[in-house]
Write an enzyme that holds these catalytic residues in place. Structure first.
Site, PDB file in Angstrom:
ATOM      1  N   LYS A  23       0.834  -1.211   0.000  1.00 54.02           N
ATOM      2  CA  LYS A  23       0.000   0.000   0.000  1.00 54.02           C
ATOM      3  C   LYS A  23       0.869   1.261   0.000  1.00 54.02           C
ATOM      4  O   LYS A  23       0.679   2.157  -0.815  1.00 54.02           O
ATOM      5  CB  LYS A  23      -0.899   0.004   1.244  1.00 54.02           C
ATOM      6  CG  LYS A  23      -1.572   1.337   1.508  1.00 54.02           C
ATOM      7  CD  LYS A  23      -2.498   1.289   2.697  1.00 54.02           C
ATOM      8  CE  LYS A  23      -1.861   1.481   4.046  1.00 54.02           C
ATOM      9  NZ  LYS A  23      -1.572   2.882   4.412  1.00 54.02           N
ATOM     10  N   ASN A  24       1.815   1.336   0.934  1.00 59.14           N
ATOM     11  CA  ASN A  24       2.540   2.597   1.114  1.00 59.14           C
ATOM     12  C   ASN A  24       3.568   2.863   0.021  1.00 59.14           C
ATOM     13  O   ASN A  24       3.935   4.013  -0.210  1.00 59.14           O
ATOM     14  CB  ASN A  24       3.169   2.646   2.506  1.00 59.14           C
ATOM     15  CG  ASN A  24       2.085   2.777   3.578  1.00 59.14           C
ATOM     16  OD1 ASN A  24       0.959   3.157   3.277  1.00 59.14           O
ATOM     17  ND2 ASN A  24       2.433   2.442   4.812  1.00 59.14           N
ATOM     18  N   CYS A 120      -5.412  12.796  12.835  1.00 58.28           N
ATOM     19  CA  CYS A 120      -6.082  11.542  12.520  1.00 58.28           C
ATOM     20  C   CYS A 120      -6.041  10.660  13.748  1.00 58.28           C
ATOM     21  O   CYS A 120      -5.484  11.037  14.772  1.00 58.28           O
ATOM     22  CB  CYS A 120      -5.471  10.862  11.302  1.00 58.28           C
ATOM     23  SG  CYS A 120      -4.003   9.930  11.655  1.00 58.28           S
ATOM     24  N   ARG A 125       0.223  14.128  13.571  1.00 57.06           N
ATOM     25  CA  ARG A 125       0.915  14.020  12.288  1.00 57.06           C
ATOM     26  C   ARG A 125       1.158  15.367  11.595  1.00 57.06           C
ATOM     27  O   ARG A 125       0.588  15.658  10.545  1.00 57.06           O
ATOM     28  CB  ARG A 125       0.163  13.040  11.378  1.00 57.06           C
ATOM     29  CG  ARG A 125       0.072  11.676  12.029  1.00 57.06           C
ATOM     30  CD  ARG A 125      -0.694  10.676  11.202  1.00 57.06           C
ATOM     31  NE  ARG A 125       0.087  10.045  10.179  1.00 57.06           N
ATOM     32  CZ  ARG A 125      -0.376   9.101   9.385  1.00 57.06           C
ATOM     33  NH1 ARG A 125      -1.616   8.688   9.493  1.00 57.06           N
ATOM     34  NH2 ARG A 125       0.372   8.545   8.468  1.00 57.06           N
ATOM     35  N   ASP A 308       3.416  -0.139  12.263  1.00 56.34           N
ATOM     36  CA  ASP A 308       2.244  -0.687  11.557  1.00 56.34           C
ATOM     37  C   ASP A 308       1.964  -2.146  11.916  1.00 56.34           C
ATOM     38  O   ASP A 308       0.965  -2.706  11.467  1.00 56.34           O
ATOM     39  CB  ASP A 308       2.430  -0.559  10.034  1.00 56.34           C
ATOM     40  CG  ASP A 308       2.405   0.892   9.576  1.00 56.34           C
ATOM     41  OD1 ASP A 308       1.965   1.763  10.346  1.00 56.34           O
ATOM     42  OD2 ASP A 308       2.835   1.159   8.436  1.00 56.34           O
ATOM     43  N   ARG A 400      -9.360  -0.196   3.583  1.00 58.44           N
ATOM     44  CA  ARG A 400      -8.447   0.841   3.063  1.00 58.44           C
ATOM     45  C   ARG A 400      -7.102   0.245   2.690  1.00 58.44           C
ATOM     46  O   ARG A 400      -6.430   0.755   1.799  1.00 58.44           O
ATOM     47  CB  ARG A 400      -8.194   1.898   4.154  1.00 58.44           C
ATOM     48  CG  ARG A 400      -9.281   2.932   4.316  1.00 58.44           C
ATOM     49  CD  ARG A 400      -8.846   3.930   5.370  1.00 58.44           C
ATOM     50  NE  ARG A 400      -7.427   4.183   5.246  1.00 58.44           N
ATOM     51  CZ  ARG A 400      -6.592   4.388   6.254  1.00 58.44           C
ATOM     52  NH1 ARG A 400      -7.026   4.409   7.480  1.00 58.44           N
ATOM     53  NH2 ARG A 400      -5.314   4.606   6.029  1.00 58.44           N
TER      54      ARG A 400
HETATM   55  N1  EPU Z   1       6.353  13.792  11.863  1.00 57.38           N
HETATM   56  C1  EPU Z   1       6.571  15.081  12.294  1.00 57.38           C
HETATM   57  N2  EPU Z   1       6.680  16.058  11.361  1.00 57.38           N
HETATM   58  C2  EPU Z   1       6.582  15.810  10.020  1.00 57.38           C
HETATM   59  C3  EPU Z   1       6.366  14.496   9.591  1.00 57.38           C
HETATM   60  C4  EPU Z   1       6.251  13.498  10.547  1.00 57.38           C
HETATM   61  O1  EPU Z   1       6.634  15.342  13.490  1.00 57.38           O
HETATM   62  O2  EPU Z   1       6.701  16.758   9.224  1.00 57.38           O
HETATM   63  C5  EPU Z   1       6.205  12.725  12.870  1.00 57.38           C
HETATM   64  C6  EPU Z   1       4.806  12.117  12.835  1.00 57.38           C
HETATM   65  O3  EPU Z   1       3.893  12.903  13.583  1.00 57.38           O
HETATM   66  C7  EPU Z   1       5.038  10.761  13.421  1.00 57.38           C
HETATM   67  C8  EPU Z   1       6.435  10.413  12.939  1.00 57.38           C
HETATM   68  O4  EPU Z   1       7.038  11.648  12.533  1.00 57.38           O
HETATM   69  O5  EPU Z   1       5.007  10.818  14.813  1.00 57.38           O
HETATM   70  C9  EPU Z   1       6.480   9.428  11.788  1.00 57.38           C
HETATM   71  O6  EPU Z   1       5.757   9.914  10.698  1.00 57.38           O
HETATM   72  P1  EPU Z   1       6.158   9.619   9.178  1.00 57.38           P
HETATM   73  O7  EPU Z   1       6.195  10.935   8.471  1.00 57.38           O
HETATM   74  O8  EPU Z   1       7.347   8.745   9.129  1.00 57.38           O
HETATM   75  O9  EPU Z   1       4.893   8.793   8.703  1.00 57.38           O
HETATM   76  P2  EPU Z   1       4.014   9.023   7.418  1.00 57.38           P
HETATM   77  O10 EPU Z   1       4.859   9.267   6.230  1.00 57.38           O
HETATM   78  O11 EPU Z   1       2.914   9.984   7.723  1.00 57.38           O
HETATM   79  C10 EPU Z   1       4.064   6.501   6.706  1.00 57.38           C
HETATM   80  C11 EPU Z   1       3.045   5.451   6.436  1.00 57.38           C
HETATM   81  C12 EPU Z   1       2.388   5.017   7.727  1.00 57.38           C
HETATM   82  C13 EPU Z   1       3.473   4.492   8.667  1.00 57.38           C
HETATM   83  C14 EPU Z   1       4.540   5.564   8.886  1.00 57.38           C
HETATM   84  C15 EPU Z   1       5.716   5.087   9.736  1.00 57.38           C
HETATM   85  C16 EPU Z   1       2.323   6.042   4.192  1.00 57.38           C
HETATM   86  C17 EPU Z   1       1.239   6.508   3.293  1.00 57.38           C
HETATM   87  N3  EPU Z   1       2.047   5.967   5.495  1.00 57.38           N
HETATM   88  O12 EPU Z   1       3.341   7.591   7.292  1.00 57.38           O
HETATM   89  O13 EPU Z   1       1.495   3.966   7.404  1.00 57.38           O
HETATM   90  O14 EPU Z   1       2.917   4.131   9.904  1.00 57.38           O
HETATM   91  O15 EPU Z   1       5.065   5.992   7.602  1.00 57.38           O
HETATM   92  O16 EPU Z   1       6.297   3.984   9.184  1.00 57.38           O
HETATM   93  O17 EPU Z   1       3.410   5.706   3.735  1.00 57.38           O
HETATM   94  C18 EPU Z   1      -0.318   2.511   7.767  1.00 57.38           C
HETATM   95  O18 EPU Z   1      -0.009   1.946   6.721  1.00 57.38           O
HETATM   96  O19 EPU Z   1      -1.180   2.045   8.569  1.00 57.38           O
HETATM   97  C19 EPU Z   1       0.325   3.781   8.119  1.00 57.38           C
HETATM   98  C20 EPU Z   1      -0.139   4.604   9.039  1.00 57.38           C
END
Ligand code: EPU
Length: 419
Positions: A23-24, A120, A125, A308, A400
């Site tokens: 998915k990701n 969310c 986030r 995850d 999803r």
């Molecule tokens: N964070 C910040 N500032 C930012 C960005 C992130 O503080 O600008 C923090 C977030 O709040 C969080 C942490 O950094 O506490 C990790 O967030 P990250 O940006 O790594 O996650 P993401 O890109 O929003 C992706 C996956 C998630 C998965 C996370 C961690 C996608 C579409 N989503 O999210 O997938 O949990 O990386 O591996 O790639 C899922 O599949 O169920 C899912 C939530």
């Protein structure tokens, strides 16, 4: 629309299951396709709700994204300069990954107006690291009325240090940098397999990215990218979910179409619980152990244990012979499964980022609700092992991210229906 999963517990999972595309990785590759001219074809794209929403978002921006008869997905952006640059709130609020259009649109159109995704269920986030990255590469950013307005008239490569190795921020910076003149360097970059897949995909289109999979990624910007055909990596979290399914239900499952190295953090912990895991020619075989042993888990960015998979492991550990400690280090609010598992008889105490799971002899079927995708997956696993029938409401969260989950579970011998 069907929104409940009903599971009769007590039937072990046995047999083979084929894992779908990740998915990701699928979501970010879909977005990254818009950086190239011509028609890109993505194979192994999972047909799940999040991907369908991303297809709608792209269509709204003027991209022709459509499924082919062979199951692949074609993406054909409009001529340069004519792609719309503003994502709508209505669709963006359904899918946080819509924020990945920030880097892709800046790379392609030098302008992006992105609906802020908002909070969310699993945490607030924020987007500060994404914004820090694109600003370093020359974008001017304003946040007004719930939208991020970003423009980069004369972008140029730069060094960006990420305070946390955010997956989404790393992806956005890679996409923008791939078409930004000069060299960009991302320090403390995310190392997830999905980042490596994005780099391989962009490089197949002519980008010049090195170091993906390490914490230092270097991108030499190129003036244009060319469409290509590419197959998405298998979903390591879907694989992990079926692996825990075998362990919790007393089953024996051969999980096929996997990249074993991506599964190492999950395999290591599953083995500590007493499950028997072996790599085979086809994939990974998991057999339940005689009992579930307690283990401590800390979620961390890759190659640490994935957040995850935390809910699924919590379901398993709720049946362990002793107490386990789970520390959630990635998202601040990812213990929502706890109250639902408790409705099924689990004994779990949460204090801040830490959950103490005291194993119980049996879980009991109950009416519960999926609060987010992975909590939903954890509840399915609890239900497989529970005595009696479990009804999981809000199953839409599960659809999803898991392709054909009802069919796959039935094929493995589970008693599942949707309502
Ligand atoms: N964070 C910040 N500032 C930012 C960005 C992130 O503080 O600008 C923090 C977030 O709040 C969080 C942490 O950094 O506490 C990790 O967030 P990250 O940006 O790594 O996650 P993401 O890109 O929003 C992706 C996956 C998630 C998965 C996370 C961690 C996608 C579409 N989503 O999210 O997938 O949990 O990386 O591996 O790639 C899922 O599949 O169920 C899912 C939530």
């Amino acid at each position: 629309m069907k929104d409940c999963l009903i599971i009769e517990g007590g039937h072990p999972l046995n047999g083979r299951v084929r894992v779908s595309g990740a998915k990701n990785a699928g979501l970010v590759l879909l977005v990254a396709s818009t950086l190239a001219d011509g028609e890109t074809i993505l194979d192994n794209m999972p047909r799940i709700r999040d991907v369908e929403v991303m297809v709608q978002i792209l269509n709204e921006l003027g991209v022709n994204a459509r499924w082919n008869e062979d199951g692949s997905l074609s993406i054909c952006p409009p001529p340069a300069g004519s792609m719309k640059v503003k994502t709508s709130y209505e669709l963006s609020k359904k899918l946080r990954a819509s924020n990945l259009l920030l880097g892709a649109l800046l790379g392609r159109e030098r302008e992006a107006v992105i609906s802020l995704p908002g909070g969310c269920d699993i945490g607030s986030r924020p987007m500060d690291l994404h914004i820090k990255g694109i600003q370093a590469l020359g974008a001017e950013v304003d946040i007004e009325h719930g939208f991020i307005y970003a423009r980069s008239k004369t972008p140029s490569g730069a060094r960006v240090y990420l305070d946390f190795p955010s997956v989404g921020a790393t992806e956005n910076i890679m996409m923008m940098a791939s078409r930004t003149p000069g060299q960009s360097v991302i320090e403390n970059a995310a190392k997830e397999p999905e980042i490596v897949d994005l780099a391989n995909f962009l490089n197949s289109m002519g980008a010049r990215i090195r170091g993906a999979g390490t914490d230092l990624i270097k991108v030499e910007g190129v003036p244009e990218l060319k469409a290509c055909r590419y197959a998405i990596i298998p979903d390591r979290i879907e694989a992990g979910t079926y692996m825990v399914g075998a362990a919790i239900s007393g089953g024996d499952v051969q999980v096929e179409n996997v990249i074993p190295t991506h599964l190492h953090p999950i395999v290591a912990k599953l083995q500590e619980t007493g499950a028997i895991v072996e790599e085979t020619d086809q994939g990974v075989r998991v057999r339940a152990g005689r009992q579930v042993l307690p283990v401590d888990i800390k979620t961390l960015p890759y190659p640490g244990f994935p957040t995850d998979m935390q809910s699924q492991m919590m379901a398993l550990l709720s049946l362990a012979e002793g107490s386990s400690v789970i520390v959630e280090n990635v998202f601040e609010n990812r213990f929502q499964i706890v109250d639902e598992l408790k409705r099924m008889g689990a004994s779990i105490q949460v204090e801040g980022h830490t959950a103490v799971v005291r194993g119980v002899k049996t879980l009991f079927g109950a009416r519960v609700k999926a609060t987010d995708l992975r909590a939903g997956a954890g509840l399915i696993l609890g239900a497989l092992a529970a005595r009696g029938e479990t009804t999981i409401e809000n199953a839409i969260h599960i659809f999803r991210g898991y392709e054909n989950i009802e069919e796959k579970l039935i094929q493995l011998g589970a008693r599942v229906k949707t309502k």
